[in-house]
Design a protein around this motif. Structure first.
Motif, PDB file in Angstrom:
ATOM      1  N   LYS A 195       0.831  -1.206   0.000  1.00 27.17           N
ATOM      2  CA  LYS A 195       0.000   0.000   0.000  1.00 27.17           C
ATOM      3  C   LYS A 195       0.868   1.260   0.000  1.00 27.17           C
ATOM      4  O   LYS A 195       0.569   2.226  -0.702  1.00 27.17           O
ATOM      5  CB  LYS A 195      -0.945  -0.006   1.201  1.00 27.17           C
ATOM      6  CG  LYS A 195      -2.089  -0.988   1.045  1.00 27.17           C
ATOM      7  CD  LYS A 195      -3.025  -0.961   2.229  1.00 27.17           C
ATOM      8  CE  LYS A 195      -4.134  -1.993   2.035  1.00 27.17           C
ATOM      9  NZ  LYS A 195      -4.997  -2.084   3.205  1.00 27.17           N
ATOM     10  N   SER A 196       1.951   1.238   0.771  1.00 32.98           N
ATOM     11  CA  SER A 196       2.879   2.382   0.774  1.00 32.98           C
ATOM     12  C   SER A 196       3.507   2.560  -0.603  1.00 32.98           C
ATOM     13  O   SER A 196       3.681   3.686  -1.077  1.00 32.98           O
ATOM     14  CB  SER A 196       3.968   2.178   1.831  1.00 32.98           C
ATOM     15  OG  SER A 196       3.410   2.160   3.118  1.00 32.98           O
ATOM     16  N   TYR A 197       3.828   1.448  -1.242  1.00 32.17           N
ATOM     17  CA  TYR A 197       4.397   1.480  -2.596  1.00 32.17           C
ATOM     18  C   TYR A 197       3.424   2.127  -3.582  1.00 32.17           C
ATOM     19  O   TYR A 197       3.819   2.965  -4.405  1.00 32.17           O
ATOM     20  CB  TYR A 197       4.758   0.054  -3.011  1.00 32.17           C
ATOM     21  CG  TYR A 197       4.935  -0.163  -4.486  1.00 32.17           C
ATOM     22  CD1 TYR A 197       6.050   0.333  -5.153  1.00 32.17           C
ATOM     23  CD2 TYR A 197       3.979  -0.878  -5.215  1.00 32.17           C
ATOM     24  CE1 TYR A 197       6.213   0.125  -6.515  1.00 32.17           C
ATOM     25  CE2 TYR A 197       4.148  -1.090  -6.571  1.00 32.17           C
ATOM     26  CZ  TYR A 197       5.259  -0.585  -7.214  1.00 32.17           C
ATOM     27  OH  TYR A 197       5.412  -0.789  -8.558  1.00 32.17           O
ATOM     28  N   LEU A 198       2.136   1.784  -3.481  1.00 26.46           N
ATOM     29  CA  LEU A 198       1.142   2.391  -4.370  1.00 26.46           C
ATOM     30  C   LEU A 198       1.058   3.902  -4.134  1.00 26.46           C
ATOM     31  O   LEU A 198       0.914   4.675  -5.084  1.00 26.46           O
ATOM     32  CB  LEU A 198      -0.225   1.738  -4.175  1.00 26.46           C
ATOM     33  CG  LEU A 198      -0.367   0.299  -4.673  1.00 26.46           C
ATOM     34  CD1 LEU A 198      -1.760  -0.240  -4.346  1.00 26.46           C
ATOM     35  CD2 LEU A 198      -0.085   0.168  -6.155  1.00 26.46           C
ATOM     36  N   GLY A 199       1.159   4.322  -2.877  1.00 28.51           N
ATOM     37  CA  GLY A 199       1.193   5.747  -2.577  1.00 28.51           C
ATOM     38  C   GLY A 199       2.400   6.417  -3.205  1.00 28.51           C
ATOM     39  O   GLY A 199       2.295   7.519  -3.774  1.00 28.51           O
ATOM     40  N   PHE A 200       3.552   5.759  -3.135  1.00 35.48           N
ATOM     41  CA  PHE A 200       4.770   6.277  -3.756  1.00 35.48           C
ATOM     42  C   PHE A 200       4.574   6.412  -5.274  1.00 35.48           C
ATOM     43  O   PHE A 200       4.981   7.412  -5.872  1.00 35.48           O
ATOM     44  CB  PHE A 200       5.955   5.360  -3.444  1.00 35.48           C
ATOM     45  CG  PHE A 200       7.229   5.770  -4.097  1.00 35.48           C
ATOM     46  CD1 PHE A 200       8.018   6.772  -3.556  1.00 35.48           C
ATOM     47  CD2 PHE A 200       7.640   5.160  -5.275  1.00 35.48           C
ATOM     48  CE1 PHE A 200       9.193   7.171  -4.171  1.00 35.48           C
ATOM     49  CE2 PHE A 200       8.815   5.546  -5.897  1.00 35.48           C
ATOM     50  CZ  PHE A 200       9.596   6.553  -5.344  1.00 35.48           C
ATOM     51  N   LEU A 201       3.953   5.405  -5.896  1.00 41.68           N
ATOM     52  CA  LEU A 201       3.691   5.479  -7.338  1.00 41.68           C
ATOM     53  C   LEU A 201       2.813   6.678  -7.670  1.00 41.68           C
ATOM     54  O   LEU A 201       3.073   7.404  -8.634  1.00 41.68           O
ATOM     55  CB  LEU A 201       2.999   4.206  -7.833  1.00 41.68           C
ATOM     56  CG  LEU A 201       3.804   2.918  -7.904  1.00 41.68           C
ATOM     57  CD1 LEU A 201       2.948   1.803  -8.493  1.00 41.68           C
ATOM     58  CD2 LEU A 201       5.078   3.086  -8.702  1.00 41.68           C
ATOM     59  N   LEU A 202       1.781   6.894  -6.881  1.00 45.68           N
ATOM     60  CA  LEU A 202       0.870   8.002  -7.136  1.00 45.68           C
ATOM     61  C   LEU A 202       1.602   9.345  -7.078  1.00 45.68           C
ATOM     62  O   LEU A 202       1.326  10.253  -7.867  1.00 45.68           O
ATOM     63  CB  LEU A 202      -0.280   7.970  -6.130  1.00 45.68           C
ATOM     64  CG  LEU A 202      -1.461   8.892  -6.389  1.00 45.68           C
ATOM     65  CD1 LEU A 202      -2.073   8.624  -7.757  1.00 45.68           C
ATOM     66  CD2 LEU A 202      -2.506   8.729  -5.303  1.00 45.68           C
ATOM     67  N   LEU A 203       2.568   9.444  -6.185  1.00 44.31           N
ATOM     68  CA  LEU A 203       3.323  10.694  -6.041  1.00 44.31           C
ATOM     69  C   LEU A 203       4.278  10.948  -7.208  1.00 44.31           C
ATOM     70  O   LEU A 203       4.841  12.036  -7.313  1.00 44.31           O
ATOM     71  CB  LEU A 203       4.086  10.692  -4.717  1.00 44.31           C
ATOM     72  CG  LEU A 203       3.200  10.757  -3.467  1.00 44.31           C
ATOM     73  CD1 LEU A 203       4.031  10.579  -2.205  1.00 44.31           C
ATOM     74  CD2 LEU A 203       2.408  12.050  -3.430  1.00 44.31           C
ATOM     75  N   GLN A 204       4.449   9.961  -8.090  1.00 39.74           N
ATOM     76  CA  GLN A 204       5.276  10.193  -9.281  1.00 39.74           C
ATOM     77  C   GLN A 204       4.545  11.084 -10.294  1.00 39.74           C
ATOM     78  O   GLN A 204       5.163  11.653 -11.183  1.00 39.74           O
ATOM     79  CB  GLN A 204       5.681   8.864  -9.932  1.00 39.74           C
ATOM     80  CG  GLN A 204       6.500   7.955  -9.032  1.00 39.74           C
ATOM     81  CD  GLN A 204       7.624   8.686  -8.322  1.00 39.74           C
ATOM     82  OE1 GLN A 204       8.507   9.276  -8.952  1.00 39.74           O
ATOM     83  NE2 GLN A 204       7.589   8.679  -7.004  1.00 39.74           N
ATOM     84  N   ASN A 205       3.216  11.174 -10.155  1.00 37.04           N
ATOM     85  CA  ASN A 205       2.423  12.070 -10.999  1.00 37.04           C
ATOM     86  C   ASN A 205       2.524  13.477 -10.403  1.00 37.04           C
ATOM     87  O   ASN A 205       1.733  13.872  -9.567  1.00 37.04           O
ATOM     88  CB  ASN A 205       0.958  11.607 -11.055  1.00 37.04           C
ATOM     89  CG  ASN A 205       0.825  10.258 -11.725  1.00 37.04           C
ATOM     90  OD1 ASN A 205       1.663   9.856 -12.529  1.00 37.04           O
ATOM     91  ND2 ASN A 205      -0.230   9.547 -11.397  1.00 37.04           N
ATOM     92  N   ARG A 206       3.551  14.193 -10.810  1.00 33.61           N
ATOM     93  CA  ARG A 206       3.896  15.463 -10.171  1.00 33.61           C
ATOM     94  C   ARG A 206       3.180  16.634 -10.810  1.00 33.61           C
ATOM     95  O   ARG A 206       2.943  16.640 -12.022  1.00 33.61           O
ATOM     96  CB  ARG A 206       5.409  15.664 -10.240  1.00 33.61           C
ATOM     97  CG  ARG A 206       6.117  14.533  -9.513  1.00 33.61           C
ATOM     98  CD  ARG A 206       7.591  14.694  -9.435  1.00 33.61           C
ATOM     99  NE  ARG A 206       8.109  13.622  -8.584  1.00 33.61           N
ATOM    100  CZ  ARG A 206       9.151  13.725  -7.828  1.00 33.61           C
ATOM    101  NH1 ARG A 206       9.844  14.830  -7.793  1.00 33.61           N
ATOM    102  NH2 ARG A 206       9.549  12.718  -7.076  1.00 33.61           N
ATOM    103  N   PRO A 207       2.861  17.658  -9.989  1.00 35.81           N
ATOM    104  CA  PRO A 207       2.261  18.874 -10.546  1.00 35.81           C
ATOM    105  C   PRO A 207       3.183  19.477 -11.603  1.00 35.81           C
ATOM    106  O   PRO A 207       4.401  19.476 -11.447  1.00 35.81           O
ATOM    107  CB  PRO A 207       2.151  19.810  -9.332  1.00 35.81           C
ATOM    108  CG  PRO A 207       2.204  18.907  -8.138  1.00 35.81           C
ATOM    109  CD  PRO A 207       3.044  17.725  -8.540  1.00 35.81           C
TER     110      PRO A 207
END
Length: 197
Positions: free
Chosen positions: A143-155
């Protein structure tokens, strides 16, 4: 589907990754999770049937048989869930959003590679790339890994690095899924091995 296509699938599809899992877990009691599903397009799944297969010498033949005998419009997906002696672990899968690599995507994939501290096996799907890694995560670490992936979509990025809807579906379903087949009108090609990052 003809035998030529099945052989091509064996040699260049994510079955390569499953073969590596088999080699690394040959003496363990391991089950992999899969599903047959029908897509409605745009990331919508109309129905899904989840099942497990033992990671043994017959698994690649079983997967070939499943792909060959899919119903019209039905697809076969590989899941992140892996069961070792009935205990659930999670493989880090990725549904990237980009079509081609450039400096920005290279940096993002490198950050994911560093986070996992292992190789990422890339498969081109026609519209994007799928990624697979041989690391086994606990459900909480997944789950933490999925959160990390989501944060790769940067503003400020003009496009997403990782498909955010795919991450949402992963969290909702409690597994990530990447397709192994190309049996409906919604996809352009079989996932085809592209390289290792």
């Amino acid at each position: 589907m003809g035998s030529k296509l099945i052989n091509e699938t064996k040699n260049s599809s994510p079955l390569l990754f499953i073969r590596m899992l088999l080699e690394k877990n040959i003496s363990k009691n391991v089950e992999l999770e899969f599903s047959k599903y029908t897509s409605g397009g745009q990331g919508i799944t109309l129905n899904r049937s989840v099942f497990r297969l033992s990671l043994d010498q017959e698994i690649l033949f079983k997967i070939d048989d499943l792909i060959e005998n899919l119903n019209e419009g039905e697809e076969l997906a590989f899941h992140s869930n892996i069961y070792i002696n009935k205990k659930r672990k999670c493989l880090p899968l990725i549904d990237f959003s980009f079509i081609e690599f450039d400096e920005s995507t290279d940096r993002s994939v490198f950050r994911i590679h560093e986070y996992l501290n292992t190789s990422i096996y890339l498969f081109k799907t026609g519209r994007s790339y799928h990624g697979y890694a041989l690391k086994k995560l606990t459900p909480n670490a997944w789950k933490s890994y999925l959160g990390f992936l989501l944060l790769q979509n940067r503003p400020g990025n003009s496009f997403e690095i990782v498909d955010s809807r795919w991450i949402g579906h992963s969290l909702e379903q409690n597994f990530s899924a990447l397709r192994l087949s190309n049996n409906s009108k919604f996809y352009l090609q079989y996932p085809h091995f592209s390289g290792v990052f």
